[in-house]
Design a protein around this motif. Structure first.
Motif, PDB file in Angstrom:
ATOM      1  N   ILE A 123     -17.416  41.193  42.995  1.00 30.30           N
ATOM      2  CA  ILE A 123     -18.446  40.195  43.293  1.00 30.30           C
ATOM      3  C   ILE A 123     -18.104  39.578  44.644  1.00 30.30           C
ATOM      4  N   THR A 124     -19.066  39.566  45.537  1.00 31.31           N
ATOM      5  CA  THR A 124     -18.860  38.962  46.849  1.00 31.31           C
ATOM      6  C   THR A 124     -19.119  37.468  46.728  1.00 31.31           C
ATOM      7  N   PRO A 125     -18.090  36.653  46.896  1.00 30.62           N
ATOM      8  CA  PRO A 125     -18.292  35.215  46.719  1.00 30.62           C
ATOM      9  C   PRO A 125     -18.997  34.571  47.913  1.00 30.62           C
ATOM     10  N   MET A 126     -19.740  33.529  47.603  1.00 30.27           N
ATOM     11  CA  MET A 126     -20.342  32.664  48.601  1.00 30.27           C
ATOM     12  C   MET A 126     -19.437  31.445  48.687  1.00 30.27           C
ATOM     13  N   VAL A 127     -18.903  31.172  49.880  1.00 30.12           N
ATOM     14  CA  VAL A 127     -17.955  30.080  50.046  1.00 30.12           C
ATOM     15  C   VAL A 127     -18.468  29.082  51.069  1.00 30.12           C
ATOM     16  N   TYR A 128     -17.921  27.876  51.021  1.00 24.88           N
ATOM     17  CA  TYR A 128     -18.288  26.861  52.012  1.00 24.88           C
ATOM     18  C   TYR A 128     -17.237  25.766  52.132  1.00 24.88           C
ATOM     19  N   THR A 129     -16.061  26.068  51.636  1.00 30.59           N
ATOM     20  CA  THR A 129     -14.945  25.124  51.731  1.00 30.59           C
ATOM     21  C   THR A 129     -13.797  25.813  52.465  1.00 30.59           C
ATOM     22  N   PRO A 130     -12.832  25.066  52.966  1.00 28.63           N
ATOM     23  CA  PRO A 130     -11.722  25.672  53.700  1.00 28.63           C
ATOM     24  C   PRO A 130     -10.718  26.343  52.757  1.00 28.63           C
ATOM     25  N   ILE A 131     -11.046  27.556  52.328  1.00 31.29           N
ATOM     26  CA  ILE A 131     -10.199  28.280  51.378  1.00 31.29           C
ATOM     27  C   ILE A 131      -9.493  29.458  52.026  1.00 31.29           C
ATOM     28  N   GLY A 132      -9.318  29.405  53.327  1.00 30.15           N
ATOM     29  CA  GLY A 132      -8.692  30.515  54.044  1.00 30.15           C
ATOM     30  C   GLY A 132      -7.333  30.905  53.504  1.00 30.15           C
ATOM     31  N   ALA A 133      -6.507  29.940  53.159  1.00 29.82           N
ATOM     32  CA  ALA A 133      -5.168  30.260  52.644  1.00 29.82           C
ATOM     33  C   ALA A 133      -5.259  31.021  51.324  1.00 29.82           C
ATOM     34  N   ALA A 134      -6.186  30.629  50.465  1.00 28.86           N
ATOM     35  CA  ALA A 134      -6.375  31.337  49.193  1.00 28.86           C
ATOM     36  C   ALA A 134      -6.876  32.757  49.440  1.00 28.86           C
ATOM     37  N   LEU A 135      -7.762  32.920  50.407  1.00 28.97           N
ATOM     38  CA  LEU A 135      -8.250  34.253  50.746  1.00 28.97           C
ATOM     39  C   LEU A 135      -7.120  35.118  51.299  1.00 28.97           C
ATOM     40  N   ASP A 136      -6.249  34.523  52.098  1.00 34.54           N
ATOM     41  CA  ASP A 136      -5.090  35.253  52.623  1.00 34.54           C
ATOM     42  C   ASP A 136      -4.215  35.770  51.484  1.00 34.54           C
ATOM     43  N   ARG A 137      -3.927  34.906  50.515  1.00 37.74           N
ATOM     44  CA  ARG A 137      -3.062  35.303  49.383  1.00 37.74           C
ATOM     45  C   ARG A 137      -3.720  36.404  48.554  1.00 37.74           C
ATOM     46  N   LEU A 138      -5.007  36.248  48.284  1.00 40.14           N
ATOM     47  CA  LEU A 138      -5.713  37.233  47.471  1.00 40.14           C
ATOM     48  C   LEU A 138      -5.801  38.582  48.192  1.00 40.14           C
ATOM     49  N   ALA A 139      -6.096  38.557  49.473  1.00 39.93           N
ATOM     50  CA  ALA A 139      -6.175  39.806  50.232  1.00 39.93           C
ATOM     51  C   ALA A 139      -4.817  40.510  50.277  1.00 39.93           C
ATOM     52  N   ALA A 140      -3.750  39.733  50.409  1.00 38.11           N
ATOM     53  CA  ALA A 140      -2.405  40.331  50.407  1.00 38.11           C
ATOM     54  C   ALA A 140      -2.118  40.975  49.055  1.00 38.11           C
ATOM     55  N   LYS A 141      -2.499  40.303  47.997  1.00 43.60           N
ATOM     56  CA  LYS A 141      -2.284  40.832  46.649  1.00 43.60           C
ATOM     57  C   LYS A 141      -3.086  42.122  46.434  1.00 43.60           C
ATOM     58  N   ARG A 142      -4.320  42.139  46.932  1.00 41.27           N
ATOM     59  CA  ARG A 142      -5.201  43.304  46.777  1.00 41.27           C
ATOM     60  C   ARG A 142      -4.955  44.372  47.836  1.00 41.27           C
ATOM     61  N   GLN A 143      -4.246  44.004  48.887  1.00 40.96           N
ATOM     62  CA  GLN A 143      -3.944  44.877  50.017  1.00 40.96           C
ATOM     63  C   GLN A 143      -5.199  45.347  50.752  1.00 40.96           C
ATOM     64  N   LYS A 144      -6.192  44.458  50.814  1.00 41.87           N
ATOM     65  CA  LYS A 144      -7.393  44.722  51.602  1.00 41.87           C
ATOM     66  C   LYS A 144      -8.147  43.411  51.807  1.00 41.87           C
ATOM     67  N   PRO A 145      -8.920  43.334  52.891  1.00 38.96           N
ATOM     68  CA  PRO A 145      -9.676  42.111  53.163  1.00 38.96           C
ATOM     69  C   PRO A 145     -10.729  41.847  52.083  1.00 38.96           C
ATOM     70  N   LEU A 146     -11.071  40.589  51.951  1.00 39.34           N
ATOM     71  CA  LEU A 146     -12.079  40.172  50.977  1.00 39.34           C
ATOM     72  C   LEU A 146     -13.367  39.849  51.704  1.00 39.34           C
ATOM     73  N   GLY A 147     -14.467  40.474  51.286  1.00 36.66           N
ATOM     74  CA  GLY A 147     -15.780  40.185  51.854  1.00 36.66           C
ATOM     75  C   GLY A 147     -16.344  38.897  51.259  1.00 36.66           C
ATOM     76  N   ILE A 148     -16.938  38.085  52.108  1.00 37.30           N
ATOM     77  CA  ILE A 148     -17.521  36.812  51.670  1.00 37.30           C
ATOM     78  C   ILE A 148     -18.849  36.580  52.383  1.00 37.30           C
ATOM     79  N   HIS A 149     -19.639  35.679  51.811  1.00 36.64           N
ATOM     80  CA  HIS A 149     -20.790  35.088  52.487  1.00 36.64           C
ATOM     81  C   HIS A 149     -20.478  33.603  52.596  1.00 36.64           C
ATOM     82  N   VAL A 150     -20.868  32.999  53.706  1.00 33.92           N
ATOM     83  CA  VAL A 150     -20.627  31.575  53.928  1.00 33.92           C
ATOM     84  C   VAL A 150     -21.966  30.853  53.894  1.00 33.92           C
TER      85      VAL A 150
END
Length: 133
Positions: free
Chosen positions: A17-44
């Protein structure tokens, strides 16, 4: 269409599921992408003045620049929602285009811009931008 905490974000990503975000969650996205070993697609989501959901348009450029600069993130789209008030909708269009055109001219990759929902198909046939939702 609501803010995600890190647990919800991981669940959404695990279900593709491509999340729609609008808060400063960059650090959480960094951790999740590292865990998944690929970038996470988002809509803002940008709040162009109705005050329901989204990063306020005056604060959106900073958030979008931050997210776009992260290797963990792939901005697939930037969106807004109309108030469905003909006079104010024109102001919302102006705010959204000023923001997105300005960032695009800086080289910030924003993905698809979208503002029109199914209802808006009849209200704003001139403002489909890159996609209809």
């Amino acid at each position: 269409m609501g803010p995600f905490d890190e647990e919800n974000l991981e669940e959404a990503a695990s279900r593709d599921i491509t999340p729609m975000v609008y808060t400063p969650i960059g650090a959480a996205l960094d951790r999740l992408a590292a865990k998944r070993q690929k970038p996470l697609g988002i809509h803002v989501c940008v709040d162009t003045g109705i005050g329901r959901v989204g990063v306020p348009h005056r604060e959106a450029a900073a958030l979008l620049r931050d997210l776009a600069a992260r290797s963990s993130v792939r901005i697939e789209g930037v969106m807004m929602t109309f108030a469905e008030d003909a006079a104010f909708d024109e102001e919302q269009k102006k705010r959204f285009l000023t923001l997105t055109d300005g960032l695009s001219s800086e080289g910030v990759a924003l993905g698809r811009r979208h503002a029109v929902s199914g209802f808006g198909l009849f209200q704003h046939p001139d403002f489909f931008l890159d996609m209809l939702r």
